[in-house]
Write a protein that holds these residues in place. Sequence first.
Motif, PDB file in Angstrom:
ATOM      1  N   VAL A  22       0.824  -1.203   0.000  1.00 29.34           N
ATOM      2  CA  VAL A  22       0.000   0.000   0.000  1.00 29.34           C
ATOM      3  C   VAL A  22       0.864   1.263   0.000  1.00 29.34           C
ATOM      4  O   VAL A  22       0.614   2.192  -0.756  1.00 29.34           O
ATOM      5  CB  VAL A  22      -0.963   0.009   1.210  1.00 29.34           C
ATOM      6  N   VAL A  23       1.872   1.297   0.859  1.00 28.06           N
ATOM      7  CA  VAL A  23       2.833   2.404   0.876  1.00 28.06           C
ATOM      8  C   VAL A  23       4.006   2.004   0.006  1.00 28.06           C
ATOM      9  O   VAL A  23       4.628   0.961   0.210  1.00 28.06           O
ATOM     10  CB  VAL A  23       3.295   2.708   2.318  1.00 28.06           C
ATOM     11  N   ASN A  24       4.304   2.830  -0.990  1.00 31.86           N
ATOM     12  CA  ASN A  24       5.244   2.431  -2.035  1.00 31.86           C
ATOM     13  C   ASN A  24       6.419   3.399  -2.141  1.00 31.86           C
ATOM     14  O   ASN A  24       6.312   4.463  -2.749  1.00 31.86           O
ATOM     15  CB  ASN A  24       4.500   2.339  -3.379  1.00 31.86           C
ATOM     16  N   ASN A  25       7.520   3.045  -1.483  1.00 33.14           N
ATOM     17  CA  ASN A  25       8.793   3.750  -1.650  1.00 33.14           C
ATOM     18  C   ASN A  25       8.702   5.237  -1.277  1.00 33.14           C
ATOM     19  O   ASN A  25       9.139   6.108  -2.014  1.00 33.14           O
ATOM     20  CB  ASN A  25       9.291   3.609  -3.092  1.00 33.14           C
ATOM     21  N   ILE A  26       8.157   5.516  -0.099  1.00 30.38           N
ATOM     22  CA  ILE A  26       8.008   6.904   0.358  1.00 30.38           C
ATOM     23  C   ILE A  26       9.245   7.360   1.121  1.00 30.38           C
ATOM     24  O   ILE A  26       9.749   6.653   1.998  1.00 30.38           O
ATOM     25  CB  ILE A  26       6.758   7.044   1.250  1.00 30.38           C
ATOM     26  N   SER A  27       9.722   8.539   0.763  1.00 30.62           N
ATOM     27  CA  SER A  27      10.775   9.215   1.509  1.00 30.62           C
ATOM     28  C   SER A  27      10.241  10.587   1.916  1.00 30.62           C
ATOM     29  O   SER A  27       9.657  11.295   1.092  1.00 30.62           O
ATOM     30  CB  SER A  27      12.051   9.366   0.672  1.00 30.62           C
ATOM     31  N   LEU A  28      10.434  10.933   3.190  1.00 30.66           N
ATOM     32  CA  LEU A  28       9.854  12.173   3.717  1.00 30.66           C
ATOM     33  C   LEU A  28      10.656  12.610   4.935  1.00 30.66           C
ATOM     34  O   LEU A  28      11.040  11.786   5.758  1.00 30.66           O
ATOM     35  CB  LEU A  28       8.391  11.920   4.113  1.00 30.66           C
ATOM     36  N   GLN A  29      10.911  13.904   5.031  1.00 32.53           N
ATOM     37  CA  GLN A  29      11.577  14.470   6.198  1.00 32.53           C
ATOM     38  C   GLN A  29      10.715  15.579   6.782  1.00 32.53           C
ATOM     39  O   GLN A  29      10.137  16.383   6.051  1.00 32.53           O
ATOM     40  CB  GLN A  29      12.951  15.038   5.830  1.00 32.53           C
ATOM     41  N   ILE A  30      10.622  15.601   8.116  1.00 31.93           N
ATOM     42  CA  ILE A  30       9.829  16.612   8.796  1.00 31.93           C
ATOM     43  C   ILE A  30      10.690  17.249   9.880  1.00 31.93           C
ATOM     44  O   ILE A  30      11.296  16.557  10.697  1.00 31.93           O
ATOM     45  CB  ILE A  30       8.558  16.004   9.419  1.00 31.93           C
ATOM     46  N   SER A  31      10.724  18.577   9.885  1.00 34.19           N
ATOM     47  CA  SER A  31      11.533  19.310  10.856  1.00 34.19           C
ATOM     48  C   SER A  31      10.851  19.375  12.209  1.00 34.19           C
ATOM     49  O   SER A  31       9.624  19.303  12.312  1.00 34.19           O
ATOM     50  CB  SER A  31      11.776  20.747  10.371  1.00 34.19           C
ATOM     51  N   THR A  32      11.639  19.556  13.239  1.00 30.67           N
ATOM     52  CA  THR A  32      11.104  19.812  14.571  1.00 30.67           C
ATOM     53  C   THR A  32      10.244  21.073  14.538  1.00 30.67           C
ATOM     54  O   THR A  32      10.664  22.103  14.024  1.00 30.67           O
ATOM     55  CB  THR A  32      12.242  19.987  15.581  1.00 30.67           C
ATOM     56  N   GLY A  43      -8.153   6.208  -0.076  1.00 29.04           N
ATOM     57  CA  GLY A  43      -7.621   4.934  -0.550  1.00 29.04           C
ATOM     58  C   GLY A  43      -6.241   4.975  -1.156  1.00 29.04           C
ATOM     59  O   GLY A  43      -5.805   3.983  -1.755  1.00 29.04           O
ATOM     60  N   VAL A  44      -5.511   6.097  -0.996  1.00 26.88           N
ATOM     61  CA  VAL A  44      -4.185   6.177  -1.609  1.00 26.88           C
ATOM     62  C   VAL A  44      -3.073   5.757  -0.650  1.00 26.88           C
ATOM     63  O   VAL A  44      -1.902   5.763  -1.024  1.00 26.88           O
ATOM     64  CB  VAL A  44      -3.892   7.600  -2.164  1.00 26.88           C
ATOM     65  N   GLY A  45      -3.422   5.420   0.610  1.00 25.67           N
ATOM     66  CA  GLY A  45      -2.402   4.911   1.527  1.00 25.67           C
ATOM     67  C   GLY A  45      -2.031   5.834   2.665  1.00 25.67           C
ATOM     68  O   GLY A  45      -1.067   5.560   3.396  1.00 25.67           O
ATOM     69  N   LYS A  46      -2.784   6.915   2.873  1.00 30.45           N
ATOM     70  CA  LYS A  46      -2.422   7.893   3.904  1.00 30.45           C
ATOM     71  C   LYS A  46      -2.482   7.289   5.310  1.00 30.45           C
ATOM     72  O   LYS A  46      -1.550   7.437   6.111  1.00 30.45           O
ATOM     73  CB  LYS A  46      -3.342   9.115   3.812  1.00 30.45           C
ATOM     74  N   THR A  47      -3.576   6.603   5.614  1.00 31.55           N
ATOM     75  CA  THR A  47      -3.698   5.985   6.938  1.00 31.55           C
ATOM     76  C   THR A  47      -2.684   4.871   7.125  1.00 31.55           C
ATOM     77  O   THR A  47      -2.114   4.707   8.210  1.00 31.55           O
ATOM     78  CB  THR A  47      -5.132   5.450   7.144  1.00 31.55           C
ATOM     79  N   ASP A 212      -0.488   9.627  -3.885  1.00 30.32           N
ATOM     80  CA  ASP A 212      -1.341   8.974  -4.874  1.00 30.32           C
ATOM     81  C   ASP A 212      -0.784   7.575  -5.120  1.00 30.32           C
ATOM     82  O   ASP A 212       0.427   7.398  -5.291  1.00 30.32           O
ATOM     83  CB  ASP A 212      -1.369   9.765  -6.184  1.00 30.32           C
ATOM     84  N   LYS A 213      -1.655   6.587  -5.068  1.00 33.32           N
ATOM     85  CA  LYS A 213      -1.276   5.191  -5.298  1.00 33.32           C
ATOM     86  C   LYS A 213      -0.110   4.758  -4.408  1.00 33.32           C
ATOM     87  O   LYS A 213       0.808   4.058  -4.843  1.00 33.32           O
ATOM     88  CB  LYS A 213      -0.951   4.962  -6.774  1.00 33.32           C
ATOM     89  N   GLY A 214      -0.149   5.207  -3.158  1.00 39.38           N
ATOM     90  CA  GLY A 214       0.846   4.771  -2.189  1.00 39.38           C
ATOM     91  C   GLY A 214       2.159   5.493  -2.225  1.00 39.38           C
ATOM     92  O   GLY A 214       3.048   5.183  -1.433  1.00 39.38           O
ATOM     93  N   ALA A 215       2.306   6.468  -3.100  1.00 40.57           N
ATOM     94  CA  ALA A 215       3.577   7.167  -3.246  1.00 40.57           C
ATOM     95  C   ALA A 215       3.381   8.666  -3.057  1.00 40.57           C
ATOM     96  O   ALA A 215       2.288   9.203  -3.259  1.00 40.57           O
ATOM     97  CB  ALA A 215       4.185   6.898  -4.621  1.00 40.57           C
ATOM     98  N   VAL A 216       4.448   9.364  -2.666  1.00 39.03           N
ATOM     99  CA  VAL A 216       4.439  10.817  -2.633  1.00 39.03           C
ATOM    100  C   VAL A 216       4.680  11.310  -4.048  1.00 39.03           C
ATOM    101  O   VAL A 216       5.695  11.000  -4.666  1.00 39.03           O
ATOM    102  CB  VAL A 216       5.522  11.359  -1.680  1.00 39.03           C
ATOM    103  N   THR A 217       3.717  12.083  -4.558  1.00 39.99           N
ATOM    104  CA  THR A 217       3.795  12.522  -5.952  1.00 39.99           C
ATOM    105  C   THR A 217       4.054  14.017  -6.093  1.00 39.99           C
ATOM    106  O   THR A 217       4.211  14.502  -7.218  1.00 39.99           O
ATOM    107  CB  THR A 217       2.497  12.175  -6.696  1.00 39.99           C
ATOM    108  N   GLY A 218       4.081  14.731  -4.973  1.00 36.57           N
ATOM    109  CA  GLY A 218       4.327  16.162  -5.075  1.00 36.57           C
ATOM    110  C   GLY A 218       4.204  16.855  -3.746  1.00 36.57           C
ATOM    111  O   GLY A 218       3.920  16.242  -2.718  1.00 36.57           O
TER     112      GLY A 218
END
Length: 237
Positions: A22-32, A43-47, A212-218
């Motif tokens: 469901v989650v497909n190759n996501i890379s993400l960084q979040i600052s403090t 249905g795109v995998g957010k939860t 979208d579709k389990g990936a970060v698209t933008g």
Amino acid sequence: MPVPDPQLMISSLQSGYGRVKVVNNISLQISTGEIVAVIGRNGVGKTTLMRTIIGEIPALTGAIRFRGIDVTRLDSTRRSRLGIGYVPQGRDVFTRLTVAENLALGVRVGDAEKPNLERVFGFFPILEKRLSQLAGSMSGGEQQQLAIGRILAGRPDIILLDEPSEGVQPNIIQDIGRIIRRLREDERLTVLIVEQNLDLIRAVADRCVVMDKGAVTGELQPDELSDPEAAARYLAI
């Protein structure tokens, strides 16, 4: 994209249910102290992403690092103890327990020895008046306040909020938005929020990550969602 002072770092993450990815190759960084909204159609995998970050769903590949600690293989209890708070979609309060008993469970988040009720009541004064009330007898908006308050009773460094506006009356949604901003401004708390309510997204988010579709698209700025075409494209509204 790289961010300064990353508190949460997700690298090439994949997860799902059984053989269904469901989650497909996501890379993400979040600052403090950053407030990031994850948006996208149903249905795109957010939860699933949120449940993987907290440890309810195991990662198939990739890594999750929180405050520099690799938590990828840690269970949800140990991640909570490190300071990751999670308010799931549907709130998930203990309906047969009182408000006070629900809040007492907040010590599971972070390393708090006892629930910080003064902090909770500072954000949600109604809960102080309802301590002896059964959570199941509260309205949806009141239960959402209790769910967030329960996390704040501990010592979270980051809060994951999954659809906090769902089933909540507009005036309480506005209150929740103001509280999210206060948490960042007063306590530099980090917030990752999955949400469909455009007003709430624009009110609280520093930036939006599109799935979208389990990936970060933008990625886009919250005020870009003021354009009805953009809202329809990203949220199917």
